[in-house]
Every structure is written in structure tokens, then in C-alpha cells.
Design a protein around this motif. Structure first.
Motif: not given
Length: 544
Positions: A341-353
Motif C-alpha cells: 500500500n505504501k509503495l503504491s502510494r509513494y510511486t503511483g503504481l498499482s498495488k497489483e503491479y
């Protein structure tokens, strides 16, 4: 911004040290030292000095002849901050030879020296080069320091060909004389006919030949008693750091300052190898900066100033993310999802990716994925730039839009015209801007380790307490991220008195930070301060 140690880096270094480091594409330096150079000036041997070879019928200089012509000297002027600077440009070769006087290689250089200086001992001199390995000095020469600069828009956008260059009102020439040096296999520098160029293509070999070129210039042009600086970009920072110790140890050639633009001293920080998790947290803040620039972050982050967002991400990278990578498959399901969740938040990439990458997003994957839905890729050297591939599948871009798609053409055109038309240096060979001529690069001085020259720089700073180090970082540089440079300096073992000699500055640009006009302007102000501070320290020393 003054250098400050973040104790979290130490913890990061400790926990990551338990990973098994596999053999890298660019192995490490360890404690191996370059063997003493055999290059000596032909003029110091008993052999007869070579007779300059006449230029050919077209007036072109022969680059790989053992008989080099004298340098070409021209006179010029430029206005910097309202002051007219009259200067001399000297363009030609420094010839490397063995102890018997046999020529080995011709190193191409362009030097700019301010006229009307009665005492050169008071005038700083800066030896500059780029990186690659395999890059000429064109980028620093015609991008930031020299008296001419390639013209872009203020934001760094490409203008239509044919390209042009202008007087560089932000040149460093008002503060320091400048010597731009092209390593063998770059620019017009070549091994002499009959010599194997590979003897110059490696870390140790490069340090020896470039060190000898600097020594030769300093001797020939009587600059040993001048305040002396090195300035490198990218792998040129690797070279500069290695030279800092080599020049002191080999020649007792002591420097006043080193300028590290887009720094990489420890290759482990940028090698996405299985078993080496160090790059992932160090690249994350630059991923965030890039996503912020392209407006891909959540609204609450997107509305904040970039530096505020980066501070939050840096804390996460050093702590939660770092620990998660260390725990690996021992992460609980809840812990794993928290990091997703945090990596998605800080990169804009999807959680699935993020899940598909197993929490490990390398640079090529990020560059391809961020704007994939729009059919765009982002740049490696400068992530503000976008490009289009043949199709939108795959896990990496076809090309770097911030290099092949932007800067290479204008710089190549500018240099090739400028050297011949204005500096009057005519050569029959192509000027090697940036390419694979020097590949494969030799790292046989170390095996199964990553090249790390931070220790060379630490030793140089320990032995020379007056050595100043200036590190310039671009927030959108995905080739040599700023957070990796901070980590390197935080973990290289500097003592408190040495840390005071290190200064970091940051710019909202990329690897070639000077293509962004506001960054170019600010860099000039920062450079003026560095030279002024060093000269002030010299002048304040007790009279002898």
C-alpha cells in the motif's frame, strides 16, 4: 545545504550487509590500489622528442600519430555578471609515453585561461571530465562550465534542429581556469597507432592515464602552485574520487576541492542484482519525485511541496521498507500488504503491479510502467522527459528519452561545429561523444565485488584536511539518485572534522542538471561560493 549524518543510514548499512553480494556487472574495487603508472612525459626521457607532423592537405590534425602538432591557441572574450573576461583557448594533445619516451596515447584537451593574471599561483584551475565510461567531456564543457552552452528552452526542452549554442553567461571562467580532458577512446583522444587501446580501458588504467594527463598539463603550463580542483559528472565522479587519492599518493599532487555532479561512488547502490536489495530503498525517493512531477501521486501528496513529500518517503525507505526487504519471505501477510500500500502510494503504481514485483521495482520497470496507460515512458537520466516505444508491452523502454531523444543531438552538433569553426582545431576523426568504444571496461583490480571508491576519497580527505567536496544532486536523476549519494557519504566513515568539508546541494532537474535553466543559474551561484570560500581559506592562512 550542509552535510548531516542520518543515523538511520548506519542501521540500513548493517542490516543489508548480511545479504550475499553476487558478482556484479560492474564489480567492486575493494582495497586494491592502482599500480604505479608507467606513463611519463616524452620530454623527460633520453629519447629524441618527436617532431610535429604537418597537418594533411585538408588542414586536419592526425589524432593517432606519434608525432603530435603543437596546440592551437585562440583569443576570446565573454561577459559574466557585467564583467568582460578576456581569455585564451588552448586546444590540442597531451601525449602519454612510457619511460623510454615511446608514445602511447594522445589525450585531447581544451583549456580556457583568463588573460591578464600576473600571478597564476593565485588563480584556481579546475580539471574536468565526464563519465560513461566512454563519455567525452562535452557535457560539462558545453553545458555548464565552459564559455559556450548548448541552447534549450528554460525547462530543458529540445528545440528543433539545426541546433545552436550561445555565450554562457553562467560559465565558471570568471572564478577558475578550466581544462576539459577526454579519456582515451572518447572525443579526439586515441591510442597511438600500433598501441592497443584496451590498455587504457579499465578503472585502474583510466586512473593512471588521466592522472598522468593532469600531471603533464600542470607541469607544462606551470600550474602546480595554483589552487587545484577536479570536477566530474556521473562515472566522472568515480574517476575524480579515485584520482583524489591516486594523485596524492603517486605525485604528491594535493587538491583544494572536488566537484561531484550526479555522483556515484559505490556501484552497489545502483545495481539491481538478485541478492542486492540496497538500490530499492535508495531509488524510491527519486521514483516519488518523478511520480510527483508527472502528477501520479494521491491528491494529498500531490498538493504538498516536493521536499516535504520526499522527507516522508525517505523516512519510510530507511525504516519500514528497509526492514521489510531484510525480512523477505518472513514478512507476515499484513506486513506485506502494508508495504504494498505504501509503495503504491509513494510511486503511483498499482498495488497489483507492486505485488508482481515482490516489492522490488527496478529502474527500467518503473520507467516503463509509470505512464504505460498513456503509451509513454519516462527518462533515466532525467525523469521529467517522456518517450514513445514501438508498443506498450515489455518491462523496459526501448531508449532513454532524456538522452537519445533529447540531449545527444544538440551537444554533438554544437561541439563538432564549435571546435572547428571557433577554436580552429581541425581533425579528421569523428569526435566520440558517448558510446561503447571503450567496452568492455576492465574491473580486474577487484573480483566479485562492487566498485566502491568512497574509501579512496576518505583517505584523500584524511591526508589532506583542507580538501573540500561539493556534491550536486538532481531530484529527477534516476541514473545516480540523490538518496544513494547521501547514503554513500553517510556510511564511508568520515570523521566529524571531515564531514564539515562536504557540502550537498539539490536541484529540481536530472542527471545533466544544467539543461534546466533555473538549476543552471543556481549552480553558478553555488560554484561562486565554493571558489570564494576556498580562496578565503587560503588567504587567511598564516604568511610563510
Amino acid at each position: 545545504m550542509s552535510y548531516q549524518k542520518n543515523t538511520a543510514y548506519v542501521a540500513m548499512a548493517f542490516v543489508l550487509s548480511v545479504f550475499a553480494i553476487q558478482a556484479a556487472a560492474q564489480p567492486g574495487r575493494g582495497n586494491a590500489q592502482p599500480t604505479p603508472s608507467t606513463f611519463q612525459s616524452a620530454s623527460t626521457s633520453k629519447a629524441e622528442a618527436p617532431v610535429p607532423l604537418p597537418v594533411n592537405a585538408n588542414g586536419e590534425i592526425i589524432s593517432n600519430s606519434p608525432n603530435i602538432p603543437p596546440p592551437v591557441v585562440t583569443k576570446h572574450s565573454i561577459t559574466v555578471k557585467g564583467q568582460v573576461i578576456n581569455y585564451t583557448a588552448t586546444t590540442g594533445y597531451l601525449q602519454l609515453a612510457n619511460e623510454d619516451g615511446k608514445p602511447k596515447a594522445n589525450i585531447f584537451f581544451t583549456a580556457y585561461t583568463k588573460d591578464g593574471i600576473p600571478n597564476k599561483n593565485k588563480r584556481p584551475i579546475t580539471y574536468t571530465f565526464n563519465g560513461g565510461p566512454g563519455s567525452s567531456s562535452v557535457w560539462l564543457h558545453m553545458g555548464i562550465m565552459g564559455p559556450k552552452r548548448v541552447l534549450f528552452t528554460d525547462n530543458g526542452d529540445l528545440l528543433p534542429p539545426p541546433y545552436s549554442y550561445v555565450n554562457n553567461e553562467y560559465t565558471w571562467l570568471d572564478k577558475t581556469d578550466l581544462v576539459f580532458i577526454d579519456p582515451v577512446g572518447t572525443g579526439y583522444s586515441r591510442a597511438v597507432t600500433g598501441e592497443n587501446e584496451k590498455q587504457f580501458y579499465g578503472y585502474v588504467e583510466d586512473i593512471q592515464s588521466m592522472g598522468e594527463a593532469i600531471r603533464l598539463y600542470s607541469t607544462k603550463y606551470e600550474r602546480w602552485n595554483s589552487p587545484k580542483f577536479l570536477a566530474g559528472e556521473s562515472y566522472g565522479t568515480t574517476r575524480a574520487s579515485g584520482l583524489s587519492d591516486y594523485l596524492q599518493s603517486k605525485y604528491k599532487f594535493y587538491l583544494n576541492g572536488i566537484v561531484l555532479i550526479s555522483s556515484i561512488l559505490n556501484m552497489q547502490t545502483a545495481r539491481f542484482d538478485i541478492g542486492n536489495d540496497l538500490p530499492y530503498p535508495l531509488f524510491l525517493p527519486t521514483y516519488t519525485a518523478t511520480s510527483w512531477y508527472h502528477k501520479k501521486l494521491p491528491a494529498d501528496l500531490q498538493s504538498k511541496p516536493l521536499k516535504t513529500v520526499l522527507k516522508e518517503v525517505e523516512d519510510f525507505a530507511l525504516q519500514e521498507y528497509n526492514i521489510a526487504l531484510m525480512k523477505g519471505s518472513d514478512l507476515t501477510a499484513d506486513e506485506y500488504e502494508t508495504i504494498v500500500n505504501k509503495l503504491s502510494r509513494y510511486t503511483g503504481l498499482s498495488k497489483e503491479y507492486i505485488r508482481q514485483t515482490n516489492l522490488r521495482i527496478n529502474i527500467q520497470k518503473y520507467d516503463k510502467e509509470l505512464r504505460r496507460k498513456e503509451g509513454l515512458t519516462v527518462g533515466r537520466l532525467d525523469s521529467r522527459y517522456t518517450g514513445r516505444d514501438y508498443n506498450d508491452v515489455g518491462d523496459q523502454p526501448e531508449f532513454d528519452p532524456s538522452n537519445d531523444g533529447t540531449i545527444s543531438g544538440p551537444y554533438s552538433a554544437a561541439l563538432n561545429h564549435y571546435v572547428r569553426a571557433e577554436l580552429k582545431f581541425k581533425n579528421d576523426l569523428s569526435y566520440e561523444i558517448l558510446g561503447g568504444r571503450v567496452s568492455p571496461w576492465n574491473y580486474n583490480n577487484v573480483q566479485n565485488r562492487y566498485l566502491n571508491v568512497a574509501e579512496d576519497l576518505r583517505k584523500a580527505m584524511s591526508r589532506n584536511p583542507y580538501l573540500k567536496v561539493w556534491v550536486l544532486c538532481g531530484y529527477y536523476d534516476l541514473a545516480t539518485p540523490y538518496f544513494a549519494a547521501e547514503y554513500t557519504f553517510s556510511t564511508m566513515g568520515l570523521r566529524p572534522e571531515q564531514k564539515k568539508n562536504v557540502n550537498f546541494t539539490y536541484y529540481e532537474s536530472g542527471h545533466m542538471l544544467y539543461v534546466h535553466k533555473p538549476s543552471l543559474v543556481q549552480t553558478k551561484k553555488d560554484a561562486d561560493k565554493m571558489y570564494d570560500d576556498v580562496l578565503r581559506e587560503i588567504n587567511a592562512a598564516p604568511a610563510k
